[in-house]
Scaffold this motif. Structure first.
Motif, PDB file in Angstrom:
ATOM      1  N   LYS A  36       0.833  -1.210   0.000  1.00  0.00           N
ATOM      2  CA  LYS A  36       0.000   0.000   0.000  1.00  0.00           C
ATOM      3  C   LYS A  36       0.863   1.253   0.000  1.00  0.00           C
ATOM      4  O   LYS A  36       0.556   2.234  -0.684  1.00  0.00           O
ATOM      5  CB  LYS A  36      -0.933   0.002   1.215  1.00  0.00           C
ATOM      6  CG  LYS A  36      -2.047  -1.006   1.114  1.00  0.00           C
ATOM      7  CD  LYS A  36      -2.939  -0.956   2.332  1.00  0.00           C
ATOM      8  CE  LYS A  36      -4.027  -2.009   2.219  1.00  0.00           C
ATOM      9  NZ  LYS A  36      -4.923  -2.021   3.387  1.00  0.00           N
ATOM     10  N   ASP A  78       2.202   1.915  -3.457  1.00  0.00           N
ATOM     11  CA  ASP A  78       1.184   2.549  -4.312  1.00  0.00           C
ATOM     12  C   ASP A  78       1.075   4.040  -3.993  1.00  0.00           C
ATOM     13  O   ASP A  78       1.014   4.881  -4.891  1.00  0.00           O
ATOM     14  CB  ASP A  78      -0.183   1.877  -4.119  1.00  0.00           C
ATOM     15  CG  ASP A  78      -0.247   0.485  -4.727  1.00  0.00           C
ATOM     16  OD1 ASP A  78       0.597   0.169  -5.593  1.00  0.00           O
ATOM     17  OD2 ASP A  78      -1.152  -0.272  -4.329  1.00  0.00           O
ATOM     18  N   HIS A  79       1.051   4.365  -2.699  1.00  0.00           N
ATOM     19  CA  HIS A  79       0.955   5.768  -2.273  1.00  0.00           C
ATOM     20  C   HIS A  79       2.177   6.554  -2.752  1.00  0.00           C
ATOM     21  O   HIS A  79       2.054   7.687  -3.226  1.00  0.00           O
ATOM     22  CB  HIS A  79       0.822   5.846  -0.751  1.00  0.00           C
ATOM     23  CG  HIS A  79       0.811   7.233  -0.222  1.00  0.00           C
ATOM     24  ND1 HIS A  79      -0.189   8.139  -0.502  1.00  0.00           N
ATOM     25  CD2 HIS A  79       1.697   7.889   0.574  1.00  0.00           C
ATOM     26  CE1 HIS A  79       0.078   9.284   0.089  1.00  0.00           C
ATOM     27  NE2 HIS A  79       1.218   9.158   0.750  1.00  0.00           N
TER      28      HIS A  79
END
Length: 115
Positions: free
Chosen positions: A48, A51-52
């Motif tokens: 995650k 992705d950020h």
């Protein structure tokens, strides 16, 4: 059948950042399952965060302080991910109770993989 008693590198550090190890023959014991769950959480958080980071890096107006914070979080996630990889890699290469001596060689990488 001989017991497989290898030290497992756990996905958390002890006092002063020193590595923690588990010595057990029971891969389904409480601490082994806890370590497996924490590894899964760490890897999920790293994905995650990646992705950020990709989103933030494509933003030309990203705040430098936010990017610095992101770099810190990415560093922590990479450290956790490398610890998981080291632990899992060691367990993959360790001979099991039914493994012949000539089966303990792991996959080989071409020399070019190291630069």
């Amino acid at each position: 059948m001989t017991p497989h008693n290898e030290l497992r590198l756990l996905p958390w550090s002890g006092p002063d950042g020193k590595p923690c190890f588990l010595s057990t023959d029971d891969t389904n014991g409480y601490l082994s399952r806890l370590a497996d769950n924490i590894e899964a959480i760490q890897l999920g958080l790293a994905a995650k965060l990646l992705d950020h980071a990709s989103e933030e890096l494509s933003n030309e107006e990203a705040d430098p302080e936010e990017l610095r914070s992101l770099a810190t979080e990415l560093t922590e996630a990479l450290r956790d991910t490398l610890r998981v990889a080291e632990s899992r890699g060691h367990r993959l290469l360790a001979p099991g109770p039914d493994t012949r001596a000539d089966d303990t060689m792991g996959p080989t990488l071409p020399a070019a993989a190291f630069g």
